[in-house]
Scaffold this active site. Structure first.
Site, PDB file in Angstrom:
ATOM      1  N   TYR A 178      32.268  82.975 114.535  1.00  0.00           N
ATOM      2  CA  TYR A 178      33.316  81.972 114.320  1.00  0.00           C
ATOM      3  C   TYR A 178      32.798  80.548 114.524  1.00  0.00           C
ATOM      4  CZ  TYR A 178      36.577  85.714 113.544  1.00  0.00           C
ATOM      5  OH  TYR A 178      37.202  86.804 113.002  1.00  0.00           O
ATOM      6  N   ARG A 182      31.408  79.786 111.157  1.00  0.00           N
ATOM      7  CA  ARG A 182      32.464  79.586 110.160  1.00  0.00           C
ATOM      8  C   ARG A 182      33.206  78.270 110.400  1.00  0.00           C
ATOM      9  NH1 ARG A 182      36.366  84.024 109.306  1.00  0.00           N
ATOM     10  NH2 ARG A 182      36.816  82.692 107.545  1.00  0.00           N
ATOM     11  N   GLN A 202      46.704  82.342 104.563  1.00  0.00           N
ATOM     12  CA  GLN A 202      45.966  83.330 105.371  1.00  0.00           C
ATOM     13  C   GLN A 202      44.645  82.719 105.827  1.00  0.00           C
ATOM     14  OE1 GLN A 202      46.215  87.438 103.249  1.00  0.00           O
ATOM     15  NE2 GLN A 202      46.817  85.917 101.745  1.00  0.00           N
ATOM     16  N   ASN A 203      44.368  81.516 105.337  1.00  0.00           N
ATOM     17  CA  ASN A 203      43.072  80.897 105.643  1.00  0.00           C
ATOM     18  C   ASN A 203      43.069  80.261 107.020  1.00  0.00           C
ATOM     19  OD1 ASN A 203      42.468  81.685 103.106  1.00  0.00           O
ATOM     20  ND2 ASN A 203      42.593  79.653 102.182  1.00  0.00           N
ATOM     21  N   ASP A 221      40.769  77.862 107.702  1.00  0.00           N
ATOM     22  CA  ASP A 221      40.271  76.486 107.559  1.00  0.00           C
ATOM     23  C   ASP A 221      41.463  75.521 107.553  1.00  0.00           C
ATOM     24  OD1 ASP A 221      41.265  75.923 104.799  1.00  0.00           O
ATOM     25  OD2 ASP A 221      39.807  77.436 104.173  1.00  0.00           O
ATOM     26  N   HIS A 223      47.029  83.687 109.918  1.00  0.00           N
ATOM     27  CA  HIS A 223      45.919  84.366 110.596  1.00  0.00           C
ATOM     28  C   HIS A 223      45.178  83.472 111.587  1.00  0.00           C
ATOM     29  CE1 HIS A 223      45.740  87.487 107.092  1.00  0.00           C
ATOM     30  NE2 HIS A 223      46.724  87.696 107.928  1.00  0.00           N
ATOM     31  N   GLY A 253      44.751  82.939  95.047  1.00  0.00           N
ATOM     32  CA  GLY A 253      43.474  83.312  95.655  1.00  0.00           C
ATOM     33  C   GLY A 253      43.542  84.292  96.809  1.00  0.00           C
ATOM     34  N   THR A 254      44.378  85.307  96.663  1.00  0.00           N
ATOM     35  CA  THR A 254      44.365  86.367  97.681  1.00  0.00           C
ATOM     36  C   THR A 254      44.379  87.731  96.997  1.00  0.00           C
ATOM     37  OG1 THR A 254      45.601  87.461  99.460  1.00  0.00           O
ATOM     38  CG2 THR A 254      46.873  86.003  98.027  1.00  0.00           C
ATOM     39  N   SER A 255      43.595  88.657  97.550  1.00  0.00           N
ATOM     40  CA  SER A 255      43.540  89.996  96.964  1.00  0.00           C
ATOM     41  C   SER A 255      44.784  90.813  97.322  1.00  0.00           C
ATOM     42  CB  SER A 255      42.293  90.737  97.465  1.00  0.00           C
ATOM     43  OG  SER A 255      42.352  90.868  98.872  1.00  0.00           O
TER      44      SER A 255
HETATM   45  P1  OAD Z   1      39.970  88.260  99.766  1.00  0.00           P
HETATM   46  O1  OAD Z   1      38.516  88.015  99.882  1.00  0.00           O
HETATM   47  O2  OAD Z   1      40.468  89.638 100.062  1.00  0.00           O
HETATM   48  O3  OAD Z   1      40.462  87.893  98.297  1.00  0.00           O
HETATM   49  C1  OAD Z   1      40.060  86.704  97.681  1.00  0.00           C
HETATM   50  C2  OAD Z   1      40.807  86.526  96.386  1.00  0.00           C
HETATM   51  O4  OAD Z   1      40.454  85.274  95.865  1.00  0.00           O
HETATM   52  C3  OAD Z   1      40.497  87.584  95.307  1.00  0.00           C
HETATM   53  O5  OAD Z   1      41.687  88.020  94.690  1.00  0.00           O
HETATM   54  C4  OAD Z   1      39.616  86.802  94.323  1.00  0.00           C
HETATM   55  O6  OAD Z   1      39.750  87.254  92.977  1.00  0.00           O
HETATM   56  C5  OAD Z   1      40.187  85.402  94.480  1.00  0.00           C
HETATM   57  N1  OAD Z   1      39.280  84.306  94.095  1.00  0.00           N
HETATM   58  C6  OAD Z   1      37.935  84.236  94.145  1.00  0.00           C
HETATM   59  N2  OAD Z   1      37.505  83.035  93.714  1.00  0.00           N
HETATM   60  C7  OAD Z   1      38.615  82.324  93.377  1.00  0.00           C
HETATM   61  C8  OAD Z   1      38.841  80.989  92.867  1.00  0.00           C
HETATM   62  N3  OAD Z   1      37.830  80.161  92.605  1.00  0.00           N
HETATM   63  N4  OAD Z   1      40.117  80.615  92.661  1.00  0.00           N
HETATM   64  C9  OAD Z   1      41.160  81.444  92.917  1.00  0.00           C
HETATM   65  N5  OAD Z   1      41.003  82.696  93.399  1.00  0.00           N
HETATM   66  C10 OAD Z   1      39.747  83.124  93.629  1.00  0.00           C
HETATM   67  O7  OAD Z   1      40.698  87.168 100.683  1.00  0.00           O
HETATM   68  P2  OAD Z   1      42.179  87.173 101.285  1.00  0.00           P
HETATM   69  O8  OAD Z   1      43.114  87.877 100.383  1.00  0.00           O
HETATM   70  O9  OAD Z   1      42.484  85.780 101.674  1.00  0.00           O
HETATM   71  O10 OAD Z   1      41.908  87.953 107.617  1.00  0.00           O
HETATM   72  O11 OAD Z   1      41.960  88.038 102.591  1.00  0.00           O
HETATM   73  C11 OAD Z   1      43.036  88.248 103.443  1.00  0.00           C
HETATM   74  C12 OAD Z   1      42.558  88.357 104.872  1.00  0.00           C
HETATM   75  O12 OAD Z   1      41.510  89.321 104.971  1.00  0.00           O
HETATM   76  C13 OAD Z   1      41.913  87.086 105.408  1.00  0.00           C
HETATM   77  O13 OAD Z   1      42.839  86.155 105.879  1.00  0.00           O
HETATM   78  C14 OAD Z   1      41.057  87.604 106.517  1.00  0.00           C
HETATM   79  C15 OAD Z   1      40.474  88.804 105.834  1.00  0.00           C
HETATM   80  O14 OAD Z   1      40.057  89.829 106.659  1.00  0.00           O
HETATM   81  C16 OAD Z   1      41.503  87.766 108.869  1.00  0.00           C
HETATM   82  O15 OAD Z   1      40.403  87.326 109.149  1.00  0.00           O
HETATM   83  C17 OAD Z   1      42.505  88.135 109.887  1.00  0.00           C
END
Ligand code: OAD
Length: 232
Positions: free
Chosen positions: A53, A56, A86-87, A89, A104, A175-177
């Site tokens: 961390y 990061r 969820q970020n 930063d 988070h 931008g979240t999976s």
């Molecule tokens: P993920 O890494 O699971 O997903 C990232 C998403 O961003 C995917 O759907 C990508 O397709 C998309 N992506 C990539 N580049 C992009 C761009 N330039 N513009 C837009 N989208 C883009 O990340 P999160 O869903 O945020 O939790 O993950 C959720 C949580 O899992 C995080 O908060 C973290 C992690 O473990 C903790 O640390 C508690």
């Protein structure tokens, strides 16, 4: 003035140079979630977790908000905008967004392992290195830890986030999976009749949600374009 609720994930900060978690080369491809983002991992090797961390935090502090963060801040010229991120930063805040809920946690903050209400800005702990180590303590003398929600821990802001979703007039996901719960369930708190949009180069599956459309694009392209429409 509409209430626009935006759920963001790692993808919105990707073009600021911060790694996502589950993409190719993402953090969880090369690092172990159990070792670095769980209470058990912290008990097993606290310095390893703190180093992860610390690094990061350094990267996040050096990163700059991109066109997507900036566009969401501009949206406040005409609408009430609530960002749920969820970020960990602070790029939304530095872009100028005034209502940011961190589901988070936040890299800029650290807290006591003894009393979770003792939360400190890293600037007040170590303004030079912005780091904590084994032996960095709170005012009670207890070890400090990152102010991050680890796997297996409660998400204290979830209720507040769900309440925001219930009052949305438009819901945007960037931008979240949508692989991590409970964050991924927030879209189900948005009323059925409300329009919902996902911006992501790889649109995640969202079963059984009405009034949902997607823009298969990177955040820095898709978000400013949508914001322009919403400001018109
Ligand atoms: P993920 O890494 O699971 O997903 C990232 C998403 O961003 C995917 O759907 C990508 O397709 C998309 N992506 C990539 N580049 C992009 C761009 N330039 N513009 C837009 N989208 C883009 O990340 P999160 O869903 O945020 O939790 O993950 C959720 C949580 O899992 C995080 O908060 C973290 C992690 O473990 C903790 O640390 C508690």
């Amino acid at each position: 003035m509409a209430h626009i609720v935006v759920l963001t994930g790692a993808g919105i900060s990707a073009e600021s140079g911060l790694k996502t978690f589950r993409d190719l080369g993402g953090l969880w491809e090369t690092h172990s979630v159990e070792d670095l983002a769980s209470p058990a991992g912290f008990r097993k090797n606290p310095q390893l977790v703190l180093d992860f961390y610390n690094l990061r935090r350094k990267q996040a502090l050096q990163a700059q908000p991109n066109a997507a963060h900036l566009a969401l801040a501009q949206l406040e010229q005409k609408h009430r905008v609530s960002i749920i991120t969820q970020n960990v930063d602070d790029l939304h805040e530095r872009a100028g967004s005034s209502s940011v809920l961190h589901l988070h946690g936040e890299l800029r903050k650290v807290r006591s392992t003894q009393d979770p209400n003792l939360i400190y800005d890293i600037q007040d702990i170590d303004p030079e290195t912005h780091e904590i180590h084994v032996g960095s303590t709170c005012e009670l003398g207890a070890q400090l830890r990152p102010h991050i929600v680890w796997f297996g821990e409660m998400v204290p802001e979830m209720e507040n986030a769900a309440a925001l979703c219930q009052t949305a007039d438009f819901f945007l996901v960037v931008g979240t999976s949508l692989m991590v719960t409970p964050a991924a369930t927030l879209i189900y708190h948005v009323p059925e009749k409300v329009r919902k949009c996902i911006i992501d180069p790889q649109i995640p599956e969202v079963p059984k949600v009405k009034n949902l459309y997607s823009i298969e694009e990177k955040a820095t392209l898709g978000v400013p374009r949508l914001v322009e429409q919403l400001l018109r």
